[in-house]
Write an enzyme that holds these catalytic residues in place. Sequence first.
Site, PDB file in Angstrom:
ATOM      1  N   GLU A 124      14.909   1.453  13.381  1.00 15.88           N
ATOM      2  CA  GLU A 124      14.290   2.458  12.326  1.00 15.88           C
ATOM      3  C   GLU A 124      14.349   4.106  12.710  1.00 15.88           C
ATOM      4  OE1 GLU A 124      10.737   2.024  10.355  1.00 15.88           O
ATOM      5  OE2 GLU A 124      10.927   3.337   8.845  1.00 15.88           O
TER       6      GLU A 124
ATOM      7  N   ARG B 194      -5.629  -7.298   6.246  1.00 13.21           N
ATOM      8  CA  ARG B 194      -6.458  -6.186   7.069  1.00 13.21           C
ATOM      9  C   ARG B 194      -7.932  -6.885   6.644  1.00 13.21           C
ATOM     10  NH1 ARG B 194      -7.429  -1.367   3.926  1.00 13.21           N
ATOM     11  NH2 ARG B 194      -5.614  -1.743   2.754  1.00 13.21           N
TER      12      ARG B 194
ATOM     13  N   ASP C  17      11.051   0.423  -0.479  1.00 14.07           N
ATOM     14  CA  ASP C  17      10.127   0.865   0.663  1.00 14.07           C
ATOM     15  C   ASP C  17       8.773   0.998   0.244  1.00 14.07           C
ATOM     16  OD1 ASP C  17       9.843   0.493   3.214  1.00 14.07           O
ATOM     17  OD2 ASP C  17      10.634   2.423   4.048  1.00 14.07           O
TER      18      ASP C  17
ATOM     19  N   ASN D 226       0.810  -1.161   0.057  1.00 13.09           N
ATOM     20  CA  ASN D 226       0.058  -0.030  -0.029  1.00 13.09           C
ATOM     21  C   ASN D 226       0.749   1.249   0.120  1.00 13.09           C
ATOM     22  OD1 ASN D 226      -2.870  -0.672   0.043  1.00 13.09           O
ATOM     23  ND2 ASN D 226      -2.224  -1.831   1.568  1.00 13.09           N
TER      24      ASN D 226
HETATM   25  C1  6MZ Z   1       7.662   0.712   8.958  1.00 12.63           C
HETATM   26  C2  6MZ Z   1       6.274   0.828   7.168  1.00 12.63           C
HETATM   27  C3  6MZ Z   1       7.066   1.747   6.479  1.00 12.63           C
HETATM   28  O1  6MZ Z   1       1.007  -3.522   4.574  1.00 12.63           O
HETATM   29  O2  6MZ Z   1      -1.052  -1.787   4.069  1.00 12.63           O
HETATM   30  N1  6MZ Z   1       5.277   0.564   6.402  1.00 12.63           N
HETATM   31  N2  6MZ Z   1       6.658   0.471   8.479  1.00 12.63           N
HETATM   32  N3  6MZ Z   1       8.636   1.859   8.518  1.00 12.63           N
HETATM   33  C4  6MZ Z   1       8.037   2.359   7.088  1.00 12.63           C
HETATM   34  N4  6MZ Z   1       8.963   3.391   6.860  1.00 12.63           N
HETATM   35  C5  6MZ Z   1       8.359   4.345   6.064  1.00 12.63           C
HETATM   36  N5  6MZ Z   1       6.394   1.996   5.499  1.00 12.63           N
HETATM   37  C6  6MZ Z   1       5.354   1.318   5.429  1.00 12.63           C
HETATM   38  O3  6MZ Z   1       1.637  -1.211   3.508  1.00 12.63           O
HETATM   39  C7  6MZ Z   1       1.418   0.079   4.367  1.00 12.63           C
HETATM   40  C8  6MZ Z   1       2.181  -0.373   5.982  1.00 12.63           C
HETATM   41  O4  6MZ Z   1       3.562  -1.003   5.656  1.00 12.63           O
HETATM   42  C9  6MZ Z   1       4.430  -0.375   6.868  1.00 12.63           C
HETATM   43  C10 6MZ Z   1       3.117  -0.041   7.792  1.00 12.63           C
HETATM   44  O5  6MZ Z   1       2.616  -0.866   8.639  1.00 12.63           O
HETATM   45  C11 6MZ Z   1       2.043   0.625   6.779  1.00 12.63           C
HETATM   46  O6  6MZ Z   1       0.914   0.872   7.248  1.00 12.63           O
HETATM   47  P1  6MZ Z   1       0.486  -2.469   3.704  1.00 12.63           P
HETATM   48  O7  6MZ Z   1       0.374  -2.920   2.217  1.00 12.63           O
END
Ligand code: 6MZ
Length: 348
Positions: free
Chosen positions: A206, A104, A288, A23
């Site tokens: 992070e 989800r 990312d 996402n």
């Molecule tokens: C940590 C991150 C992230 O899972 O709904 N996500 N978690 N650090 C980051 N650095 C920027 N970037 C994304 O994709 C969105 C989710 O990925 C994780 C977070 O849980 C975010 O809600 P999905 O496909």
Amino acid sequence: GMETDADTFYRHLPKAELHAHLNGSVSFATMKKLIARKPHLNIEHSMTAISSGQRRTLEECFQMFKVIHQLVDSEEDILMVTKDVVREFATDGVKYLELRSTPREEAKSGLSKTRYVETIIEAIRQSKQDEVDIDVRFLVSVDRRNGPRVAMETVKLAEDFMLSSDGLVLGLDLSGDPAVCNGKDMLPALQRARNSGLKLALHLSEVPSQKEESEILLNLPPDRIGHGTFLHPEVGGSDSLVDKVCKQKIPIELCLTSNVKDQTVPSYDKHHFQYWYDRGHPCVLCTDDKGVFCTDLSQEYQLAASIFALGPEAVWDLSHQAVQCSFAPEPLKQQLKRRWAELRPQVL
Ligand code: 6MZ
């Protein structure tokens, strides 16, 4: 804009993307389609992406994911988003992709977590049928915000899919807002995942406050590390953390633009890529969230090359090494390495 010879080199370089959140990877074009489907939400593209030169805080980034989740909340949305993201990576010259996403449940559209993962797997299969030139595998994400109980449920879901997806589900990702929940509490779920054969890609350090947590999670050990921004002593980490990472040779997924735009790294030239690369440690360049951070993997390779003065051979070695760091089973790795050899740019 105009494509230069350098752009062409990076676009044509075969690449493996190992750290991409579904996402966060939604492109501008796909976002437009989603916004058109849900005009009543009054969402604008500026609420879901950070354009060039802009910066946000990590907290603001997590707000953005919430907005994107409102736009991607049905089976139909997930199918479209996944197919679009896979095609876009392929167009960028990515030949192997490990996509990750958090299952989800959406009461409004009747979506269950199982159906969520099934839909992504269906989209990966359809992309294959459509002969999109890319091998895609999936990692199930645990969002730390949801705590240890949900983490354990997610591990069980991932185990089921590992056994039923013809090898498409390879592992587990621990991600989500690092300011929320102690990763230590995730240990039982992560240990279970590891024992059942799921590969572990964990976001570690992070932000600066995660020293103790990283110390504990490195004992698992994880199969790969996401970011690892604050592991080394020069930024407040420790020699003991670095020793654990180096002794176990745990590859690190490094996302330059993401870290600069969410301000966990002050500027490109201060990125910790340098620290680990200089030690000969396995480093994997990744996007990312290519949608949120408005980048692609070619651009990340090109940026790394120009900022850290890497020649074409060094760039090639990085992309080749990424295959080795993947969770692909050995026969697929061998197949990808043959592919890489065929696609090796003539200038090398
Ligand atoms: C940590 C991150 C992230 O899972 O709904 N996500 N978690 N650090 C980051 N650095 C920027 N970037 C994304 O994709 C969105 C989710 O990925 C994780 C977070 O849980 C975010 O809600 P999905 O496909």
